[in-house]
Design a protein around this motif. Structure first.
Motif, PDB file in Angstrom:
ATOM      1  N   GLY A  62     -36.430  61.501  34.521  1.00  0.00           N
ATOM      2  CA  GLY A  62     -37.798  61.387  34.022  1.00  0.00           C
ATOM      3  C   GLY A  62     -37.881  61.660  32.529  1.00  0.00           C
ATOM      4  N   VAL A  63     -37.174  62.689  32.075  1.00  0.00           N
ATOM      5  CA  VAL A  63     -37.139  63.007  30.646  1.00  0.00           C
ATOM      6  C   VAL A  63     -36.450  61.891  29.871  1.00  0.00           C
ATOM      7  N   ALA A  64     -35.361  61.355  30.420  1.00  0.00           N
ATOM      8  CA  ALA A  64     -34.633  60.275  29.755  1.00  0.00           C
ATOM      9  C   ALA A  64     -35.520  59.060  29.539  1.00  0.00           C
ATOM     10  N   LYS A  65     -36.344  58.727  30.515  1.00  0.00           N
ATOM     11  CA  LYS A  65     -37.229  57.568  30.391  1.00  0.00           C
ATOM     12  C   LYS A  65     -38.277  57.790  29.304  1.00  0.00           C
ATOM     13  N   THR A  66     -38.758  59.017  29.167  1.00  0.00           N
ATOM     14  CA  THR A  66     -39.726  59.329  28.117  1.00  0.00           C
ATOM     15  C   THR A  66     -39.107  59.137  26.741  1.00  0.00           C
ATOM     16  N   GLY A 188     -31.388  73.897  34.149  1.00  0.00           N
ATOM     17  CA  GLY A 188     -32.582  73.450  33.440  1.00  0.00           C
ATOM     18  C   GLY A 188     -32.262  72.863  32.082  1.00  0.00           C
ATOM     19  N   HIS A 189     -31.299  73.467  31.395  1.00  0.00           N
ATOM     20  CA  HIS A 189     -30.866  72.924  30.103  1.00  0.00           C
ATOM     21  C   HIS A 189     -30.274  71.530  30.263  1.00  0.00           C
ATOM     22  N   GLY A 190     -29.478  71.334  31.314  1.00  0.00           N
ATOM     23  CA  GLY A 190     -28.910  70.010  31.564  1.00  0.00           C
ATOM     24  C   GLY A 190     -29.975  68.977  31.861  1.00  0.00           C
ATOM     25  N   MET A 191     -31.004  69.373  32.642  1.00  0.00           N
ATOM     26  CA  MET A 191     -32.113  68.455  32.940  1.00  0.00           C
ATOM     27  C   MET A 191     -32.781  67.947  31.671  1.00  0.00           C
ATOM     28  N   GLN A 192     -32.919  68.842  30.710  1.00  0.00           N
ATOM     29  CA  GLN A 192     -33.633  68.482  29.484  1.00  0.00           C
ATOM     30  C   GLN A 192     -32.717  67.802  28.464  1.00  0.00           C
ATOM     31  N   ASP A 193     -31.600  68.437  28.136  1.00  0.00           N
ATOM     32  CA  ASP A 193     -30.868  67.997  26.959  1.00  0.00           C
ATOM     33  C   ASP A 193     -29.903  66.849  27.208  1.00  0.00           C
ATOM     34  N   ALA A 194     -29.238  66.833  28.352  1.00  0.00           N
ATOM     35  CA  ALA A 194     -28.408  65.664  28.651  1.00  0.00           C
ATOM     36  C   ALA A 194     -29.285  64.437  28.826  1.00  0.00           C
ATOM     37  N   TYR A 268     -37.797  73.681  34.429  1.00  0.00           N
ATOM     38  CA  TYR A 268     -37.854  72.912  35.668  1.00  0.00           C
ATOM     39  C   TYR A 268     -39.210  72.222  35.808  1.00  0.00           C
ATOM     40  N   PHE A 269     -40.276  72.951  35.539  1.00  0.00           N
ATOM     41  CA  PHE A 269     -41.619  72.387  35.697  1.00  0.00           C
ATOM     42  C   PHE A 269     -41.809  71.184  34.777  1.00  0.00           C
ATOM     43  N   ASN A 270     -41.360  71.303  33.549  1.00  0.00           N
ATOM     44  CA  ASN A 270     -41.544  70.204  32.600  1.00  0.00           C
ATOM     45  C   ASN A 270     -40.661  69.003  32.921  1.00  0.00           C
ATOM     46  N   ALA A 271     -39.429  69.260  33.367  1.00  0.00           N
ATOM     47  CA  ALA A 271     -38.519  68.155  33.655  1.00  0.00           C
ATOM     48  C   ALA A 271     -38.875  67.432  34.944  1.00  0.00           C
ATOM     49  N   LEU A 272     -39.230  68.178  35.993  1.00  0.00           N
ATOM     50  CA  LEU A 272     -39.423  67.585  37.308  1.00  0.00           C
ATOM     51  C   LEU A 272     -40.863  67.169  37.583  1.00  0.00           C
ATOM     52  N   VAL A 273     -41.821  67.901  37.019  1.00  0.00           N
ATOM     53  CA  VAL A 273     -43.229  67.619  37.299  1.00  0.00           C
ATOM     54  C   VAL A 273     -43.867  66.806  36.175  1.00  0.00           C
ATOM     55  N   LEU A 274     -43.789  67.317  34.946  1.00  0.00           N
ATOM     56  CA  LEU A 274     -44.427  66.629  33.823  1.00  0.00           C
ATOM     57  C   LEU A 274     -43.544  65.546  33.212  1.00  0.00           C
ATOM     58  N   LYS A 275     -42.215  65.637  33.465  1.00  0.00           N
ATOM     59  CA  LYS A 275     -41.249  64.712  32.858  1.00  0.00           C
ATOM     60  C   LYS A 275     -41.359  64.722  31.330  1.00  0.00           C
ATOM     61  N   ALA A 276     -41.627  65.907  30.795  1.00  0.00           N
ATOM     62  CA  ALA A 276     -41.821  66.082  29.358  1.00  0.00           C
ATOM     63  C   ALA A 276     -40.573  66.682  28.729  1.00  0.00           C
ATOM     64  N   PRO A 277     -40.110  66.112  27.617  1.00  0.00           N
ATOM     65  CA  PRO A 277     -38.942  66.662  26.925  1.00  0.00           C
ATOM     66  C   PRO A 277     -39.328  67.859  26.068  1.00  0.00           C
ATOM     67  N   ILE A 278     -39.002  69.068  26.515  1.00  0.00           N
ATOM     68  CA  ILE A 278     -39.324  70.265  25.739  1.00  0.00           C
ATOM     69  C   ILE A 278     -38.036  70.904  25.228  1.00  0.00           C
ATOM     70  N   SER A 279     -38.212  71.843  24.330  1.00  0.00           N
ATOM     71  CA  SER A 279     -37.065  72.502  23.706  1.00  0.00           C
ATOM     72  C   SER A 279     -36.609  73.699  24.538  1.00  0.00           C
ATOM     73  N   THR A 280     -35.367  73.675  24.983  1.00  0.00           N
ATOM     74  CA  THR A 280     -34.814  74.835  25.675  1.00  0.00           C
ATOM     75  C   THR A 280     -34.703  76.020  24.718  1.00  0.00           C
ATOM     76  N   THR A 281     -34.437  75.731  23.445  1.00  0.00           N
ATOM     77  CA  THR A 281     -34.323  76.797  22.448  1.00  0.00           C
ATOM     78  C   THR A 281     -35.635  77.543  22.293  1.00  0.00           C
TER      79      THR A 281
END
Length: 335
Positions: A62-66, A188-194, A268-281
């Protein structure tokens, strides 16, 4: 090889280099608290983070598509690949600069800034500003506030629940618990950054005419992006690990567990529910600050925190500027 294929391969190579730098730059996000509290040895923590990043990458579609189809509209033809190439190089350069100075800046915002900066100079390129505000700027502002607040509240809850416990036993118990929270943070970091790297690779494949869909992610893209992020993570970013784990507050096992639990939940909430790319940092750093504030406000070294926040603020424009300069240099190669 055709010019289109060469250009696509160049962009994919740059994206994977970014993925690797993202791994060692952001390794601190997943393991700094566990290492500083001695819940895990550095190499065990890095291995855990690498595996978690690899696993998490497979849940970040979901994040990748965004990232691949939501932030910029590229010009047509091979020239558009020059825009992506310059944008990714801008992000890589900023990652290396902030890593050198030990500043935990956002690789995500470096990538977004790079893409925007290069697109601004490209004829026919359009920045989707409303999406930038909604999917980048707002999360950039809100995620640290959420992390800070939840970190404070969760740590208060832990202090109240275990107020009668013996400190020695509590520390031992929370060291074990940190193994689970560090693993959750790594996934969670992998969900977002990869996922962000996958979005760039898909964008290159679509723009170069090698696939018809803007959002389909081939299996090899999952595996390659996940592997490069895991390898970069295992290489370790010790300068930033020291900043996050030791310079903001003095972390104990309960504080480390609280910060990691809060940060992973937000990711997790942002990647799986909102599909929003946020900063893990931003998320883990603000959670650490919130946890530290439960001791007393002076427990947080606000001068260090101020330098980190400054790096957050300038990351997007700095990467954009580097990408602009890079695009002027590489544009003739993608004509």
């Amino acid at each position: 090889m055709t010019p289109e294929l060469i250009a696509v391969l160049a962009v994919i190579a740059a994206a994977l280099v970014f993925d690797y730098t993202n791994g060692f730059h952001d390794a601190a996000n997943a393991i700094a608290t566990s290492v500083s509290t001695r819940a895990l040895t550095p190499r065990v923590a890095l291995l855990l983070a690498a595996v978690g990043n690899f696993v998490g990458a497979h849940f970040g579609a979901g994040v990748a598509k965004t990232v691949g189809d939501g932030l910029v509209t590229l010009p047509t033809g091979v020239g558009s690949l020059g825009v992506v190439f310059a944008g990714v190089l801008g992000a890589i350069c900023w990652n290396l600069i902030t890593w050198y100075f030990g500043l935990p800046s956002s690789s995500s915002h470096a990538l977004f800034g790079g893409l925007v900066g290069a697109t601004l100079l490209a004829a026919g390129g359009v920045v989707q500003w409303m999406n930038i505000v909604e999917k980048v700027i707002l999360p950039m502002v809100l995620s640290p506030i959420v992390g800070l607040t939840l970190g404070y509240l969760v740590m208060l809850a832990i202090l109240w629940l275990f107020r009668k416990g013996q400190p020695g036993k509590l520390n031992r118990g929370f060291r074990w618990a940190q193994t689970a929270s560090a693993a959750a943070m790594s996934v969670g970091h992998g969900m977002q950054d990869a996922a962000k790297t996958m979005g760039i690779v898909v964008l290159a494949l679509y723009t170069g005419g090698f696939q018809e869909s803007k959002t389909h992610i081939p299996g090899w893209v999952f595996w390659t992006s996940a592997t490069m992020l895991a390898l970069g993570t295992y290489a370790g970013g010790w300068r930033i690990i020291r900043t996050l784990g030791r310079k903001i507050i003095d972390l104990g096992p309960p504080e480390g567990f609280a910060a990691e639990t809060v940060a992973s939940a937000v990711l997790y909430f942002n990647a799986l529910v909102l599909k929003a790319p946020i900063s893990t940092t931003h998320t883990i750093t603000s959670a650490i600050m919130g946890v530290g504030a439960t001791k007393r406000l002076s427990a947080v070294r606000w001068n260090v925190a101020g330098n980190i926040v400054l790096a957050w603020v300038i990351t997007f424009p700095a990467a954009a500027l580097i990408a602009c300069i890079t695009y002027l240099v590489v544009r003739p190669l993608f004509g």
